[in-house]
Design a protein around this motif. Structure first.
Motif, PDB file in Angstrom:
ATOM      1  N   GLU A  86      -4.185  -4.374  -7.770  1.00 32.81           N
ATOM      2  CA  GLU A  86      -3.202  -5.462  -7.923  1.00 32.81           C
ATOM      3  C   GLU A  86      -3.692  -6.633  -8.776  1.00 32.81           C
ATOM      4  OE1 GLU A  86      -1.190  -7.618  -4.541  1.00 32.81           O
ATOM      5  OE2 GLU A  86       0.498  -6.628  -5.487  1.00 32.81           O
ATOM      6  N   GLU A  88      -2.261  -7.519 -11.785  1.00 32.36           N
ATOM      7  CA  GLU A  88      -1.249  -8.016 -12.721  1.00 32.36           C
ATOM      8  C   GLU A  88      -0.864  -9.453 -12.365  1.00 32.36           C
ATOM      9  OE1 GLU A  88      -0.236  -6.158 -15.228  1.00 32.36           O
ATOM     10  OE2 GLU A  88       1.434  -7.346 -15.970  1.00 32.36           O
ATOM     11  N   THR A  91       1.711 -10.982  -9.437  1.00 34.34           N
ATOM     12  CA  THR A  91       2.042  -9.906  -8.497  1.00 34.34           C
ATOM     13  C   THR A  91       1.133 -10.010  -7.273  1.00 34.34           C
ATOM     14  OG1 THR A  91       2.417  -8.579 -10.465  1.00 34.34           O
ATOM     15  CG2 THR A  91       2.456  -7.422  -8.366  1.00 34.34           C
ATOM     16  N   LYS A  93       2.285  -8.472  -3.953  1.00 34.15           N
ATOM     17  CA  LYS A  93       2.970  -7.729  -2.881  1.00 34.15           C
ATOM     18  C   LYS A  93       2.045  -6.769  -2.149  1.00 34.15           C
ATOM     19  CE  LYS A  93       4.167  -4.240  -6.250  1.00 34.15           C
ATOM     20  NZ  LYS A  93       3.548  -3.029  -5.741  1.00 34.15           N
ATOM     21  N   SER A 245       7.516 -10.012  -6.042  1.00 38.72           N
ATOM     22  CA  SER A 245       6.731 -11.232  -5.837  1.00 38.72           C
ATOM     23  C   SER A 245       7.338 -12.286  -6.752  1.00 38.72           C
ATOM     24  CB  SER A 245       5.270 -11.017  -6.247  1.00 38.72           C
ATOM     25  OG  SER A 245       4.716  -9.892  -5.615  1.00 38.72           O
ATOM     26  N   ASN A 255       7.036 -13.032  -1.379  1.00 42.98           N
ATOM     27  CA  ASN A 255       7.397 -11.626  -1.534  1.00 42.98           C
ATOM     28  C   ASN A 255       8.735 -11.373  -0.866  1.00 42.98           C
ATOM     29  OD1 ASN A 255       5.121 -10.638  -2.949  1.00 42.98           O
ATOM     30  ND2 ASN A 255       3.910 -10.701  -1.070  1.00 42.98           N
ATOM     31  N   GLY A 288       5.762  -8.725 -13.987  1.00 44.15           N
ATOM     32  CA  GLY A 288       4.333  -8.952 -14.222  1.00 44.15           C
ATOM     33  C   GLY A 288       4.077  -9.368 -15.657  1.00 44.15           C
ATOM     34  N   SER A 317       5.347  -4.204 -12.285  1.00 45.71           N
ATOM     35  CA  SER A 317       4.734  -4.360 -10.974  1.00 45.71           C
ATOM     36  C   SER A 317       5.620  -5.157 -10.019  1.00 45.71           C
ATOM     37  CB  SER A 317       3.407  -5.102 -11.142  1.00 45.71           C
ATOM     38  OG  SER A 317       3.676  -6.386 -11.688  1.00 45.71           O
ATOM     39  N   GLY A 319       6.426  -8.351 -10.355  1.00 45.09           N
ATOM     40  CA  GLY A 319       6.047  -9.771 -10.322  1.00 45.09           C
ATOM     41  C   GLY A 319       7.038 -10.572 -11.161  1.00 45.09           C
TER      42      GLY A 319
END
Ligand SMILES: Cc1cc2nc3c(=O)[nH]c(=O)nc-3n(C[C@H](O)[C@H](O)[C@H](O)COP(=O)(O)O)c2cc1C
Length: 436
Positions: A86, A88, A91, A93, A245, A255, A288, A317, A319
């Motif tokens: 994770e 990115e 992001t 989550k 996110s 989130n 993202g 992702s 985000g």
């Protein structure tokens, strides 16, 4: 609008701690019992294929189809890797799923490992997630003690071990083949593809790599069935729930688990409480830092893989970063470019050299020393990176510059002509999310 939570159901239950006892009380580990009783591994692969579950890590590849690529010879050792890097920007989550409901992920991994015939699986967790790693170690020990992991799980003929592997903190190690190199103890550099990991993966063996959120969906698909899963979200191509996110200039960053296919407008204005100070939205990154910036005119686009691709960006992702009318687009793009230049692994020359050229030119423009011809030069450099690198990092790093130039070229021109910024200079502060 309120939606029934699926992946967030447990962690939104008052008093839920994420312990094994809590997870079992909520019906946890029933899916693996059911799968062992009712489905042969090939039938489980077929079930996941029919569900249409797509990867939540970035590319959105159908999970069951990926599993089916593995060679059928049962004598071959194969591995499952959970991508918990994770990295990115924007992001966060997976981190929450890991920290607050680790057994949901572990059960998803057991199901995936059973389906593909992997006796050993790894969770590759981002180095900075120290607390998440502790939570997972504790949960893995609980699952081992309870017989969900280890030899002959739940008294079946299936052996499954899961090991946690902590990364050292590098964005590139989220790329699946760099992740494999890193688990093998080497420097995290992406591999040339083909061969794909399904054929030649971890330690040269057939390997499946899936994201935390992807794997966390599996217990629910097994428990509730394909018909249920394909009836929610944005079927037929983007079924299921999605965790977005949401960050930036919104009243309630966080989130949000919602059905795939709700509009950006609903996500931002209803779920995340609207824009800070009731300002207008100027830009949105929907998936993202690697996803192209969108303008306010895309607010009614559906948040599913196809619809976001149609407006020139990607769901990635999940985000979602929201920027208000006072955000400087040059500064925002520069901020992300600095991140990418810092994180380039250096393997491919276009990315290694190009990223620092792009940063230098963007800094020049941002600080009032730019030249008009820089704008076409930026595009030329970007086009010499995109599609010309071993992994998708190259395509990712050019998205912020190309998309901001497309939608807000006048802001770049203003910086160059007037040697100052048209708005504030808040893009840089806003987007300092991620690894620096
Ligand atoms: C530079 C780069 C960084 C990536 N970082 C992540 C990451 O942090 N987490 C993740 O799940 N996928 C990441 N990916 C995508 C993975 O390569 C891979 O597609 C994904 O883990 C597959 O899982 P999924 O099919 O369940 O989405 C990244 C890809 C690239 C090119």
């Amino acid at each position: 609008m309120k939606y029934e939570k699926v992946l967030h159901k447990n962690l939104e239950t008052p008093g839920y701690t994420g312990s094994l006892a809590d997870y079992e009380r909520q019906g946890g580990y029933q899916a693996i019992r059911k799968a062992l009783k009712e489905y042969a591994p090939t039938q489980l692969i077929d079930l996941v294929k029919r569900s249409g579950l797509r990867g939540r890590g970035g590319a959105g590849f159908p999970a069951g189809t990926k599993w089916d690529f593995l060679p059928k010879d049962p004598a071959l050792t194969r591995y499952l890797c959970c991508n918990a890097d994770e990295s990115e920007p924007g992001t966060f989550k997976d981190r929450e799923l890991i920290e607050r409901d680790p057994h949901q992920l572990i059960e998803g991994m057991i199901l995936a490992a059973y389906a593909i015939g992997a006796k050993v699986a790894y969770i590759y967790i981002r180095g900075e997630f120290v607390y998440g790693a502790q939570v997972l170690e504790r949960a893995l020990a609980e699952a081992n003690r309870a017989g969900y992991l280890g030899k002959k799980i739940l008294k079946s003929g299936t052996d499954i071990e899961i090991y946690l592997h902590r990364g050292a903190g590098a964005y590139i190690c989220g790329e699946e083949t760099a992740l494999l190199e890193s688990i093998e103890g080497k420097r995290g550099l992406p591999r040339n593809k083909p061969p794909f990991p399904a054929i030649h993966g971890l330690y040269g063996k057939p390997t499946v790599i899936n994201n935390v959120e992807t794997l966390s969906n599996l217990p629910h698909i097994v428990n509730r069935g394909v018909e249920w899963f394909t009836s929610i979200g944005s079927p037929p191509k983007s079924p299921g729930m999605r965790i977005f996110s949401v960050s930036g200039h919104v009243n309630r960053p966080g989130n949000y688990e919602v059905p795939m296919g709700i509009t950006l407008r609903e996500l931002i204005h209803e779920q995340a409480g609207g824009v800070l100070g009731n300002k207008k939205i100027k830009a949105i990154i929907p998936g993202g830092a690697s996803a192209a910036f969108l303008t306010e005119s895309s607010l009614d686009v559906k948040m599913d893989f196809e619809s976001i691709a149609q407006v020139g960006s990607m769901l990635g992702s999940g985000g979602v970063t929201v920027m208000d009318e006072d955000t400087c687009m040059v500064s925002a793009a520069l901020n992300l470019m600095e991140f990418f230049a810092h994180e380039t692994c250096g393997k491919c020359s276009p990315c290694r050299e190009g990223s620092s050229w792009l940063v230098q030119m963007m800094r020049r423009i941002e600080h009032g020393h730019g030249r008009m011809e820089d704008l076409d030069q930026l595009v030329r450099i970007c086009n010499n990176i995109g599609g010309k690198t071993v992994c998708a990092f190259g395509d990712a790093e050019i998205a912020p510059i190309l998309s901001t130039l497309k939608h807000w070229r006048s802001e770049y021109e203003y910086h160059i002509k007037e040697k100052k910024c048209l708005v504030g200079n808040r893009g840089g502060q806003l987007l300092t999310i991620g690894k620096h």
